[in-house]
Scaffold this motif. Sequence first.
Motif, PDB file in Angstrom:
ATOM      1  N   PHE A   6       0.813  -1.226   0.000  1.00  0.00           N
ATOM      2  CA  PHE A   6       0.000   0.000   0.000  1.00  0.00           C
ATOM      3  C   PHE A   6       0.845   1.274   0.000  1.00  0.00           C
ATOM      4  CE2 PHE A   6      -2.368  -3.339   2.219  1.00  0.00           C
ATOM      5  CZ  PHE A   6      -3.470  -3.452   1.373  1.00  0.00           C
ATOM      6  N   THR A   7       2.043   1.193  -0.574  1.00  0.00           N
ATOM      7  CA  THR A   7       2.956   2.346  -0.557  1.00  0.00           C
ATOM      8  C   THR A   7       2.323   3.553  -1.235  1.00  0.00           C
ATOM      9  OG1 THR A   7       4.748   0.763  -0.758  1.00  0.00           O
ATOM     10  CG2 THR A   7       5.314   3.077  -1.114  1.00  0.00           C
ATOM     11  N   LEU A   8       1.866   3.361  -2.457  1.00  0.00           N
ATOM     12  CA  LEU A   8       1.358   4.503  -3.215  1.00  0.00           C
ATOM     13  C   LEU A   8      -0.068   4.863  -2.798  1.00  0.00           C
ATOM     14  CD1 LEU A   8       1.959   6.564  -5.402  1.00  0.00           C
ATOM     15  CD2 LEU A   8       0.952   4.999  -7.064  1.00  0.00           C
ATOM     16  N   SER A   9      -0.903   3.849  -2.553  1.00  0.00           N
ATOM     17  CA  SER A   9      -2.295   4.177  -2.230  1.00  0.00           C
ATOM     18  C   SER A   9      -2.369   4.997  -0.945  1.00  0.00           C
ATOM     19  CB  SER A   9      -3.150   2.917  -2.137  1.00  0.00           C
ATOM     20  OG  SER A   9      -2.555   1.974  -1.288  1.00  0.00           O
TER      21      SER A   9
ATOM     22  N   LYS B 256      -0.159   7.203  -0.068  1.00  0.00           N
ATOM     23  CA  LYS B 256       0.197   8.571  -0.466  1.00  0.00           C
ATOM     24  C   LYS B 256      -0.965   9.249  -1.192  1.00  0.00           C
ATOM     25  CE  LYS B 256       5.131   7.585  -0.667  1.00  0.00           C
ATOM     26  NZ  LYS B 256       6.339   7.399  -1.452  1.00  0.00           N
ATOM     27  N   ILE B 257      -1.626   8.493  -2.081  1.00  0.00           N
ATOM     28  CA  ILE B 257      -2.751   9.086  -2.811  1.00  0.00           C
ATOM     29  C   ILE B 257      -3.896   9.404  -1.853  1.00  0.00           C
ATOM     30  CG2 ILE B 257      -4.462   8.676  -4.628  1.00  0.00           C
ATOM     31  CD1 ILE B 257      -1.635   9.132  -5.682  1.00  0.00           C
TER      32      ILE B 257
ATOM     33  N   ASN C  45      -3.544  10.428   1.027  1.00  0.00           N
ATOM     34  CA  ASN C  45      -3.192  11.689   1.672  1.00  0.00           C
ATOM     35  C   ASN C  45      -3.376  12.862   0.724  1.00  0.00           C
ATOM     36  OD1 ASN C  45      -2.319  11.362   4.418  1.00  0.00           O
ATOM     37  ND2 ASN C  45      -0.694  10.059   3.599  1.00  0.00           N
ATOM     38  N   LEU C  46      -3.128  12.600  -0.539  1.00  0.00           N
ATOM     39  CA  LEU C  46      -3.150  13.656  -1.538  1.00  0.00           C
ATOM     40  C   LEU C  46      -4.577  14.102  -1.862  1.00  0.00           C
ATOM     41  CD1 LEU C  46      -0.812  14.267  -4.226  1.00  0.00           C
ATOM     42  CD2 LEU C  46      -2.932  13.489  -5.220  1.00  0.00           C
ATOM     43  N   LEU C  47      -5.529  13.175  -1.837  1.00  0.00           N
ATOM     44  CA  LEU C  47      -6.850  13.507  -2.426  1.00  0.00           C
ATOM     45  C   LEU C  47      -7.767  14.466  -1.668  1.00  0.00           C
ATOM     46  CD1 LEU C  47      -7.928  10.381  -4.454  1.00  0.00           C
ATOM     47  CD2 LEU C  47      -7.294  12.629  -5.245  1.00  0.00           C
TER      48      LEU C  47
ATOM     49  N   LEU D  94     -10.201   5.138   0.264  1.00  0.00           N
ATOM     50  CA  LEU D  94      -9.796   5.385  -1.124  1.00  0.00           C
ATOM     51  C   LEU D  94     -10.280   4.238  -2.012  1.00  0.00           C
ATOM     52  CD1 LEU D  94      -8.118   6.982  -3.261  1.00  0.00           C
ATOM     53  CD2 LEU D  94      -6.160   5.580  -2.599  1.00  0.00           C
ATOM     54  N   THR D  95     -10.155   3.017  -1.513  1.00  0.00           N
ATOM     55  CA  THR D  95     -10.591   1.860  -2.284  1.00  0.00           C
ATOM     56  C   THR D  95     -12.103   1.910  -2.511  1.00  0.00           C
ATOM     57  OG1 THR D  95      -8.870   0.670  -1.085  1.00  0.00           O
ATOM     58  CG2 THR D  95     -10.344  -0.641  -2.440  1.00  0.00           C
TER      59      THR D  95
ATOM     60  N   THR E  20     -12.920   4.563  -5.021  1.00  0.00           N
ATOM     61  CA  THR E  20     -12.579   4.060  -6.351  1.00  0.00           C
ATOM     62  C   THR E  20     -13.720   3.207  -6.891  1.00  0.00           C
ATOM     63  OG1 THR E  20     -10.217   4.079  -5.898  1.00  0.00           O
ATOM     64  CG2 THR E  20     -10.967   2.572  -7.603  1.00  0.00           C
TER      65      THR E  20
ATOM     66  N   PHE F 235      -8.139   8.450 -13.358  1.00  0.00           N
ATOM     67  CA  PHE F 235      -7.109   8.381 -12.333  1.00  0.00           C
ATOM     68  C   PHE F 235      -7.310   7.202 -11.389  1.00  0.00           C
ATOM     69  CE2 PHE F 235      -5.165   9.841  -8.283  1.00  0.00           C
ATOM     70  CZ  PHE F 235      -3.869  10.007  -8.736  1.00  0.00           C
ATOM     71  N   LEU F 236      -8.597   6.917 -11.065  1.00  0.00           N
ATOM     72  CA  LEU F 236      -8.864   5.867 -10.071  1.00  0.00           C
ATOM     73  C   LEU F 236      -8.986   4.479 -10.699  1.00  0.00           C
ATOM     74  CD1 LEU F 236     -11.448   7.712  -7.771  1.00  0.00           C
ATOM     75  CD2 LEU F 236      -9.024   7.317  -7.337  1.00  0.00           C
TER      76      LEU F 236
ATOM     77  N   PHE G 220      -3.865   5.385 -11.209  1.00  0.00           N
ATOM     78  CA  PHE G 220      -2.716   5.416 -10.296  1.00  0.00           C
ATOM     79  C   PHE G 220      -2.385   4.054  -9.709  1.00  0.00           C
ATOM     80  CE2 PHE G 220      -5.806   5.580  -6.884  1.00  0.00           C
ATOM     81  CZ  PHE G 220      -5.150   4.918  -5.864  1.00  0.00           C
ATOM     82  N   TRP G 221      -3.400   3.179  -9.565  1.00  0.00           N
ATOM     83  CA  TRP G 221      -3.125   1.867  -8.953  1.00  0.00           C
ATOM     84  C   TRP G 221      -2.050   1.111  -9.731  1.00  0.00           C
ATOM     85  CZ3 TRP G 221      -5.623   0.883  -4.370  1.00  0.00           C
ATOM     86  CH2 TRP G 221      -6.781   1.614  -4.097  1.00  0.00           C
TER      87      TRP G 221
ATOM     88  N   ASN H  59       0.589   2.351 -10.830  1.00  0.00           N
ATOM     89  CA  ASN H  59       1.912   2.840 -10.411  1.00  0.00           C
ATOM     90  C   ASN H  59       2.311   2.292  -9.047  1.00  0.00           C
ATOM     91  OD1 ASN H  59       0.392   5.174 -12.002  1.00  0.00           O
ATOM     92  ND2 ASN H  59       2.568   5.244 -12.516  1.00  0.00           N
ATOM     93  N   GLU H  60       1.395   1.531  -8.449  1.00  0.00           N
ATOM     94  CA  GLU H  60       1.690   0.887  -7.170  1.00  0.00           C
ATOM     95  C   GLU H  60       2.596  -0.300  -7.456  1.00  0.00           C
ATOM     96  OE1 GLU H  60       1.804   1.062  -3.787  1.00  0.00           O
ATOM     97  OE2 GLU H  60      -0.339   1.044  -3.351  1.00  0.00           O
TER      98      GLU H  60
ATOM     99  N   ALA I 242       2.271  14.735  -0.222  1.00  0.00           N
ATOM    100  CA  ALA I 242       2.168  13.274  -0.201  1.00  0.00           C
ATOM    101  C   ALA I 242       3.395  12.614  -0.822  1.00  0.00           C
ATOM    102  CB  ALA I 242       0.909  12.832  -0.940  1.00  0.00           C
ATOM    103  N   PHE I 243       4.097  13.318  -1.697  1.00  0.00           N
ATOM    104  CA  PHE I 243       5.251  12.733  -2.397  1.00  0.00           C
ATOM    105  C   PHE I 243       6.574  13.294  -1.870  1.00  0.00           C
ATOM    106  CE2 PHE I 243       2.673  11.980  -6.585  1.00  0.00           C
ATOM    107  CZ  PHE I 243       1.908  11.042  -5.914  1.00  0.00           C
TER     108      PHE I 243
ATOM    109  N   PRO J 198       6.727   7.393  -6.981  1.00  0.00           N
ATOM    110  CA  PRO J 198       6.399   7.472  -5.550  1.00  0.00           C
ATOM    111  C   PRO J 198       5.806   6.176  -5.016  1.00  0.00           C
ATOM    112  CG  PRO J 198       5.532   9.376  -6.732  1.00  0.00           C
ATOM    113  CD  PRO J 198       6.014   8.409  -7.777  1.00  0.00           C
ATOM    114  N   GLY J 199       5.414   5.277  -5.917  1.00  0.00           N
ATOM    115  CA  GLY J 199       4.877   4.001  -5.479  1.00  0.00           C
ATOM    116  C   GLY J 199       5.951   2.963  -5.200  1.00  0.00           C
TER     117      GLY J 199
END
Lengths: 120, 800
Positions: free
Chosen positions: A69-72, A74-75, A77-79, A88-89, A92, B27-28, B34-35, B37-38, B707-708, B757-758
């Motif tokens: 869940f590294t990127l999710s 971060k996302i 946090n970003l959204l 987030l899931t 989505t 995006f989702l 983005f998923w 890029n995970e 976030a990044f 970032p992922g």
Amino acid sequence: MRFFYNLLLTAVLAIILNLFLPWWSIMLSAFVTGFSIRLKKSAVFFAPFLGIWLLWIVYGYSVSSANSFTLSTKIANLLPLGGNVILLTLITGIIGGLAAGAAGITGRLFSEYFISPDKN
Amino acid sequence: MLSLLITLGVWYGLNTKFGQIPPLGKFLDPFHGFWQNEQTETNSPETELSLERLSAPVSVHYDQQLIPHVFAQNDLDLYRAQGYITAQHRLWQMEFQTMASAGRLSEIVGAAAIDYDRGQRRKGMVYGAQNTVDLMSENPIQKALIEAYRDGVNSYINTLSDGELPIEYKLLDYKPEQWTLKKTALLLMYMTDMLAGGESDLENTNALKLWGKEVFDLLYPDFYEDQDPIIPIDTDWSGINVVPVEKPDTEFPMDFVSQTMVKPHPHNGSNNWAVSPEKSANGNAILANDPHLGLNLPSIWYAMQLSTPEKRTYGVSLPGALGIVIGHNDSIAWGLTNAGRDVKDWYKIQFQDNNRTAYAYEGSWRTTTKEIAEIKVRGGKTVYDTIVYTHHGPVSYDHNFGNTNGKVGYAMKWAGHMRSNNQQTLLELNRARNYEDYKNALAHFSAPAQNFVFASTSGDIALWVQGKFANKWPDQGKFLMDGTLSSHEWQGFIPQEHNAHTKNPERGFVSSANQHPTDENYPYHTYSDGYETYRNRVINDFFRANDNITVSHFQTLHNNNYNLKAAELLPTMFDSMETSDLTANEVAVLEEVKRWDFNNDIEKNGPTIWEIWWRKLFVMAWDEMRNDSIAFDYPSSYQTIWLLKNRPDFKFFDIQDTEEIETASDLYLKSFKDAVNDLAELKENDRYSWGDYKRTYVGHLLQALPAFSRFNLPIGGNGGIVNATSQNHGPSWRMIVEMSDTPKAWAIYPGGQSGNPGSKYYDNMVDDWAAGKYFEALFMKDAESNSDQLLFSQTLTPSK
């Protein structure tokens, strides 16, 4: 049963179309399914909604969990969703579901208009 | 039909970017958004890849830091693979930096970037890049290599699926363009602007006009007292046959300028040094380098090993340029610091009329050329900006930009615009075997002028101050010059062999830290508005005091937090400040800073007290320069302290808004009382210790998107300290190379190899960097060795 077929076909068709088409392949899939597997009332919306909701949630979550869940995070946090990956899931899934649901209704109405009026 | 419209509306709504919000459906989508890029590169690496037009297979081995070790059969394959692999990890960054360089950010982010883009166009960034492309294209061998790199990048771009696009493209909703030679040149210009784009000529003109030459020279001297220049003080220049230049008997134009362009970060600088075999414990030369730049993610550097049967080179590259920029091979090691000399000057242009089609030069009219810069704006109307060019260079400031009237403009003359072949220098350094090769490689390098440190396995150490420097008359280019006079133009250049350099000096070490290149005996003018004044002395004192130097000495020095600036002023402040009417709280703060050992370590409060006190004092001392209608450049910290200590009743130290006449000791007290107020607030907010106050962060290139980015990193130091880590600026790469038979390197940088970032390799080196640790660099002998130290390997095979 038709509800389940519609749901399943929407999801399976979306997976196949995803290979060639961008994100709106889910809308195309829901449209085609709504056109061919006719449902009644709110099911017209909810079958494709659930089909894509599940597909996006399960696939997104599994991709993300494979990478801790590294990127999710971060996302989320970003959204900004306070870093809540579950939220987030779910969002989505809802976004995908809404798009599919709307397309499903249109598919259903198209089949009525171009093929035959609803006899039910 | 209504349903169809709603469905189309949903499609449009989820497919479109609104303000900062990315297109949500796109995006989702877990299949393309983005998923996808995970991903961490090690999850399921592709081991077989095909790359167009390779002549033979290229093998790529990724070590524990995800640093690729590339083995190719020839240079064309090598640089093609470098382009491909770099793009694989850093595509968004490499393109974004060239867009920023070219003044095209408005295309990506919209109207907010229009002013920035206009500034870039008016600086002549594209003009300079085109000159570089023209020059690079004249050498067919070099051109082929740069084209191979370009094709490598494009091969990657062309295989990218929507899902594989770097996340920043998805967030901002755009797509990469094809890579070109010009983009490589723009990247080099981006570095040139960062490192050689600074000057204070117009600010200096304001100061000269307002206060006269005597005060000007006191505030902004050509040479600072008691400095330790790059080239040792006792160097004999008598063999140099100087080409004489005469100062013409004419005045500088005396214009007041209220606002000037944004300048590069004043801390952009670096340390490098090398010790001779005699001075080192193991009898090997040792070399180190740490370039101080903005701390960003993805990092400005990308580490690689590039090998062919003829050479193998390890170090960091700049994504977008060929070869290794700072590193070593089997025979030599080299590093860079910025030379910082003034290579950008301004000429006052007198246009014939408001059409600006002709300008006065030596009693007649010369014709201008005009370029209409087209700035496309995302979600807005394209902006057109007419930029007038004279033979001096682009007229950056005119009635459309800045504040001159219609018939006056200021044209920029900049070494950065000249045809420059930095890329050739890098390619030659990568394969250099000895001092002669290094020296010959440097000769191609014009701008941004750099101090190239050198060490070899054969035991030579050297340092060249390298660039193309105008041979200036005294004060030439320090102020706005008269564009109508040929005598104000650059009269020629310092011959290459006269550039200041030193080889195997008696003292057994060479070093540079952006200070004066030489002492006053060097027979050419070396003016700069910003030579460094503290790090150089700490570094040189360290090497004078120590022998039997080891790599661990070097590591200690990289992480040295000694604040020489504070150490040179605080004792004077303690001695001369009147303390009789201090409150109990003020006395307590004073006692605390008195106990400080002048080291900017994170757990100490002394550095915070000093920093706040110093800033208050500095602003109070130069209250004359707080003026909205005239642009000024503040005197340096060093000169400010020199004046406070040596001229305590200098007229500028009187605070203009008060009746009394203040002197230095009054300022110490007033600024101390102000500082204690601020410090009380910091204490309440848990920002009292140096680490809590400084809060170093490494910010994502998109305005430090939280976030990044990585925040609150526990690292000491500050600008002006050898460990030059300030809040968002500092050592962007730390490298130490011991020149044993096979050179051995230790290195670290505040980032990670992956631009994604992922990936867990996005920022995996940040914590070790903050802790002052290094990784031991793997220098692979051949494609078969060290297999136990690798994450995975890839083979790039020629595609049919």
